[in-house]
Enzyme design. Structure first.
Site, mmCIF file in Angstrom:
data_model
loop_
_atom_site.group_PDB
_atom_site.id
_atom_site.type_symbol
_atom_site.label_atom_id
_atom_site.label_comp_id
_atom_site.label_asym_id
_atom_site.label_seq_id
_atom_site.Cartn_x
_atom_site.Cartn_y
_atom_site.Cartn_z
ATOM 1 N N LYS A 146 -4.614 5.238 14.394
ATOM 2 C CA LYS A 146 -4.829 4.536 13.450
ATOM 3 C C LYS A 146 -6.359 4.597 12.938
ATOM 4 C CE LYS A 146 -0.285 4.304 13.318
ATOM 5 N NZ LYS A 146 0.953 4.673 11.493
ATOM 6 N N ARG B 19 2.434 6.195 -3.195
ATOM 7 C CA ARG B 19 3.603 7.011 -4.057
ATOM 8 C C ARG B 19 4.040 6.264 -5.147
ATOM 9 N NH1 ARG B 19 4.982 5.781 2.296
ATOM 10 N NH2 ARG B 19 5.699 6.668 2.783
ATOM 11 N N ASP C 147 2.211 -1.331 11.491
ATOM 12 C CA ASP C 147 0.437 -1.615 11.025
ATOM 13 C C ASP C 147 0.033 -3.239 11.105
ATOM 14 O OD1 ASP C 147 0.428 0.952 10.338
ATOM 15 O OD2 ASP C 147 1.072 -0.099 8.318
ATOM 16 N N GLN D 151 4.824 9.233 7.844
ATOM 17 C CA GLN D 151 3.817 10.038 7.081
ATOM 18 C C GLN D 151 4.416 11.649 7.177
ATOM 19 O OE1 GLN D 151 -0.102 9.108 8.252
ATOM 20 N NE2 GLN D 151 -0.130 6.753 6.784
ATOM 21 N N ARG E 132 -7.206 -3.623 9.585
ATOM 22 C CA ARG E 132 -6.459 -4.626 10.598
ATOM 23 C C ARG E 132 -6.976 -5.585 11.608
ATOM 24 N NH1 ARG E 132 -2.084 -4.039 6.297
ATOM 25 N NH2 ARG E 132 -2.089 -1.436 5.876
ATOM 26 N N GLY F 240 -4.982 7.522 5.052
ATOM 27 C CA GLY F 240 -4.811 8.496 5.983
ATOM 28 C C GLY F 240 -3.549 8.885 5.393
ATOM 29 N N LYS G 62 1.015 -0.861 0.113
ATOM 30 C CA LYS G 62 -0.162 -0.024 0.249
ATOM 31 C C LYS G 62 0.865 1.524 -0.027
ATOM 32 C CE LYS G 62 -3.585 0.729 3.392
ATOM 33 N NZ LYS G 62 -3.124 1.620 4.093
ATOM 34 N N SER G 63 1.759 1.576 1.129
ATOM 35 C CA SER G 63 2.571 2.506 1.084
ATOM 36 C C SER G 63 3.435 2.655 -0.420
ATOM 37 C CB SER G 63 3.786 2.292 1.936
ATOM 38 O OG SER G 63 3.194 2.285 3.174
ATOM 39 N N ARG H 204 -8.774 11.801 12.532
ATOM 40 C CA ARG H 204 -7.292 11.280 12.606
ATOM 41 C C ARG H 204 -6.781 12.835 12.271
ATOM 42 N NH1 ARG H 204 -5.256 6.354 9.045
ATOM 43 N NH2 ARG H 204 -3.074 6.589 10.587
HETATM 44 C C1 S3P Z 1 3.139 4.787 6.417
HETATM 45 C C2 S3P Z 1 3.778 5.206 7.437
HETATM 46 C C3 S3P Z 1 3.117 4.820 8.503
HETATM 47 C C4 S3P Z 1 1.938 3.354 8.293
HETATM 48 C C5 S3P Z 1 0.665 3.703 7.555
HETATM 49 C C6 S3P Z 1 1.761 3.931 6.395
HETATM 50 C C7 S3P Z 1 3.242 5.048 5.029
HETATM 51 O O1 S3P Z 1 2.361 5.829 10.183
HETATM 52 O O2 S3P Z 1 1.210 3.422 10.034
HETATM 53 O O3 S3P Z 1 -0.176 2.470 7.358
HETATM 54 O O4 S3P Z 1 2.709 4.549 3.542
HETATM 55 O O5 S3P Z 1 4.242 6.087 4.886
HETATM 56 P P1 S3P Z 1 2.975 7.124 10.283
HETATM 57 O O6 S3P Z 1 4.055 7.343 9.408
HETATM 58 O O7 S3P Z 1 2.360 7.698 11.112
HETATM 59 O O8 S3P Z 1 3.096 5.767 11.391
#
Ligand code: S3P
Length: 749
Positions: free
Chosen positions: A651, A334, A624, A477, A702, A402, A329-330, A430
């Site tokens: 979260k 990006r 996560d 993030q 999750r 988020g 997902k991350s 959030r």
């Molecule tokens: C993420 C960073 C994490 C993670 C989120 C995805 C990202 O959050 O919990 O699911 O893609 O940068 P935090 O950076 O706020 O911990």
């Protein structure tokens, strides 16, 4: 009109027995909705037919007689006859009666009503059923025409509440979904959604029919022609009348359409493939969104908080086989963001087709980026360069994501235009100050709602300056947000992190030729560079999704799973370290690097886990994965303690509380700590660790998946409520889980 009358005590007079009036009469009769269904029509033949077909109880001898007997009068005559009909009815005694109409244009009727109804205007509540077909007349009437169809009621400020409620109940009584709108808005919306498409269908068929080769055209015309032109067979009088009655709004809509058509004309004429693809892909995704809305799939349900998806996880399952979980997902988020900002075309494979990443994709489409796909995880992004984004037509809706909101806050703060970022109920709660505050320090102009919550209203045209930011929490993030803003800032933007967090942004920027400096826990970029296209971004399978199966195979009896092509970026592998400390049997095979990210196949076999104190430095590396790690800890021998993880409270849900509540409901004495959890564990080899029962996911993907895994060691079935958001990160979770032996299914109840 005084007091609130009930529909079942009313006599309803339908004036005009065409398709719309006839179907309303038939529906009221079939459902025994009112005391008596009366009708009047200029054409006696229609009345005779209606009696013969038992569509009405009684034909009135005249309009006067009918109105005198009725409590509710429904004017269902053609649009152009409507104004004259309102005048005719206005001459009669309407005291205590409610009058409504069914016209597809409202402004002109309301104007006449205001002119001639006097005091009776309080009982005149205009309406418009959005139902119909290309067929017309009483012979086409159908008792189920309105079932689950929309009816727009446009109450006037002069209406009594009782009158508008009675009109509402009239339509609800025949199964319709009633919406309210003001008159002007109604006419504009209808001009675009109904009148313009009809006009185009008539015009296209007429033009082609006049063509020299029309015989051939019609002979060989295929499905596309048929689908596009079905409505050209609609009732000519009615549509003529609509075009006359809604002239102004229709011309406005036609102007907008002509502009769009000109753009398409120019794109085709100039062979501008990017422009053509842009129009086509935007239209395709809008159409798919519309289809989802019609089918009420999870995205819409999640948006409207009506989710009722329940997972049924039965005991007795296992976890054996080979599987590839969906894309990371991350990295998927990006890939869209940086691909859009690169110069040139970027191909993405393995893209996560989950709602979170799709929200990001749609947001960039809304900002004018041409994006093809996704098709089986393949996406093509026609980058516009760092300064090529355009102002979106409205707020960018980011659903549950988020990551999308926080990373995009940094990007949007540096654009020339204003933009608003919104999200669903969970995202709207959030904290955003963690990104907003440092962005304000860089010179951004951002407003949040109370308490630093979304929506974020971001004003463009600011020049940002670099900052040296000491991040108070370990957050990838926040770090990524500032680095992305830093691409546009004057000078250097640096972030110092208190703990190691995922570094996908840094890796992808480097892959796209943008220099990133890392010095211990300090990472920085210089503003003013460019992103060249990487041409290919291969997204590995998401270790956060793999985590559910790592735990599943660890806690199930005699289980063995091979999870292929999983991203094992060292900033993400805390879950492997924690499970190994607990005694899990995990081996990495076929380790390799793909597109700047390390990848491996992970083999995991059943093991007797033991409780541990989770080292705090692993927390950001497994941030996560704790929901499912808590399930693992419940099956371990001896106590597990987690501390230093207060981030879990903010979260998609408060994951400490959600998990503690769920575990307690299943008979595990987990204790929520302010910054973690204490879980007692169980006797070695105990099968029924969880009792079974009902748990709530709180709309958190999750949490939902973690409790599904718990079923492998449960005595009875676990029902998990509110699971629609699993589609945000793992759309095929049920199928994959099922394919390796979990007893998992979904119900709508
Ligand atoms: C993420 C960073 C994490 C993670 C989120 C995805 C990202 O959050 O919990 O699911 O893609 O940068 P935090 O950076 O706020 O911990």
């Amino acid at each position: 009109m005084s007091g609130v009358k009930k529909l079942d005590s009313c006599r309803v007079l339908i004036v005009g027995l065409g398709l719309i009036g006839g179907s309303l009469a038939a529906a009221l009769k079939a459902r025994n909705g009112c005391r008596e269904v009366l009708a009047w029509d200029r054409d006696p033949q229609s009345l005779i037919l209606a009696r013969e077909r038992d569509v009405i109880d009684r034909a009135a001898c005249s309009l006067e007689d009918g109105v005198a007997d009725a409590d509710i009068v429904v004017l269902a005559v053609p649009v152009l006859a409507m104004s004259a009909m309102v005048r005719d009815v206005a001459r009669l005694d309407l005291a205590g009666k409610v009058v409504t109409d069914v016209g597809s244009c409202k402004s002109d009727v309301v104007e006449v009503a205001r002119e001639c109804l006097g005091d009776s205007l309080s009982g005149f509540v205009p309406g418009h059923p959005i139902a119909g077909s290309e067929k017309s007349g009483i012979t086409a009437a159908k008792a189920d025409l309105y079932e689950a169809h929309k009816v727009i009621v446009t109450p006037l400020p002069e209406n009594t509440l009782a009158a508008s409620q009675l009109v509402r109940s009239l339509w609800e009584g025949v199964g319709a979904l009633v919406l309210e709108m003001d008159v002007e808005h109604h006419d504009q919306v209808l001009a675009r959604t109904s009148h313009l498409p009809h006009l185009l269908a008539f015009s296209l068929v007429d033009t082609l029919a006049g063509d020299r080769d029309s015989q051939d055209i019609f002979r060989y015309a295929a499905g596309g022609f048929r689908d596009f032109t079905r409505i050209a067979a609609s009732d000519p009088t009615m549509w003529h009348d609509v075009f006359v009655a809604n002239r102004n709004a229709l011309l406005e809509a036609l102007d907008e359409f002509s502009e769009g058509l000109q753009q398409m004309y120019a794109a085709v004429e100039q062979g501008d493939s990017r422009a053509m693809t842009g129009i086509i892909t935007r239209a395709k995704s809008a159409r798919e969104h519309f289809t989802r809305m019609l089918e009420s799939q999870s995205y819409l349900k999640a948006m409207s908080h009506q989710s009722s998806h329940t997972f049924l996880a039965r005991s007795g399952g296992t976890a054996t086989g080979t599987l590839r979980v969906p894309g990371d997902k991350s990295i998927s988020h990006r890939s869209i963001m940086l691909g859009a900002l690169a110069d040139g075309v970027t191909e993405v494979t393995g893209f996560l087709e989950g709602e979170d990443a799709l929200a990001t994709l749609q947001a960039f489409r809304d900002m004018g980026v041409v994006i093809e796909g996704p098709h089986d995880g393949r996406v093509t992004i026609y980058g516009v360069g760092l300064n090529g984004l355009q102002q979106p037509p409205g707020p960018l809706y980011l659903g549950n994501a988020g990551t999308a909101m926080r990373l995009m806050a940094g990007l949007m703060a540096a654009q020339k235009f204003d933009v608003t970022l919104t999200g669903d109920e969970s995202l709207s709660n959030r904290p955003m100050n963690r990104v907003v505050k440092p962005l304000l320090d860089m010179g951004a102009d951002i407003e949040t709602s109370e308490g630093g919550k979304p929506p974020l209203v971001i004003r463009g045209g600011r020049s940002l300056s670099g900052v040296d930011y000491n991040m108070p929490m370990a957050s990838a993030q926040v770090k990524s947000c500032l680095l992305l803003a830093g691409l546009y800032a004057e000078g250097e933007t640096a972030v110092v992190e208190p703990g190691v967090t995922r570094d996908h942004t840094e890796r992808m920027l480097t892959g796209l030729g943008y220099p990133v400096k890392t010095d211990g826990n300090r990472v920085s970029v210089q503003g003013g560079g460019t992103l060249t296209s990487a041409s290919l971004i291969e997204v590995p399978a998401d270790i956060s999704s793999a985590a559910f199966f790592l735990v599943a195979a660890s806690i199930a009896k005699d289980a063995e799973l091979l999870l292929t092509h999983v991203g094992i970026n060292p900033t993400r592998t805390g879950v492997l370290d924690i499970l190994r400390l607990m005694g899990a049997n995990i081996t990495l095979e076929n380790e390799r690097e793909v597109g700047g990210e390390p990848v491996a196949d992970i083999r995991v076999k059943s093991a007797q886990l033991k409780g541990i104190e989770i080292p705090e430095d692993l927390v950001p590396l497994a941030i996560d994965e704790f929901p499912v790690l808590f399930v693992a800890a419940s099956c371990a021998e001896g106590e597990t303690v987690l501390k230093g993880a207060e981030e879990l409270r903010v979260k998609e849900s408060d994951r400490i509380q959600s998990m503690a509540d769920g575990l307690n409901a299943l008979g595990v004495d987990a204790v929520a700590l302010p910054d973690g959890m204490k879980i007692p564990g169980c006797a070695a080899g105990a099968q029924d660790v969880f009792a079974g029962g009902v748990v709530h996911s709180h709309g958190d993907h999750r949490i939902a998946m973690a409790f599904a895994v718990a079923s492998l060691r449960a005595r009875d079935e676990i029902r998990i409520l509110d699971c629609a958001n699993v589609a945000t990160s793992f759309p095929n979770f049920i199928d994959l889980a099922h394919s390796v032996g979990l007893n998992l299914s979904e119900t709508e109840s």
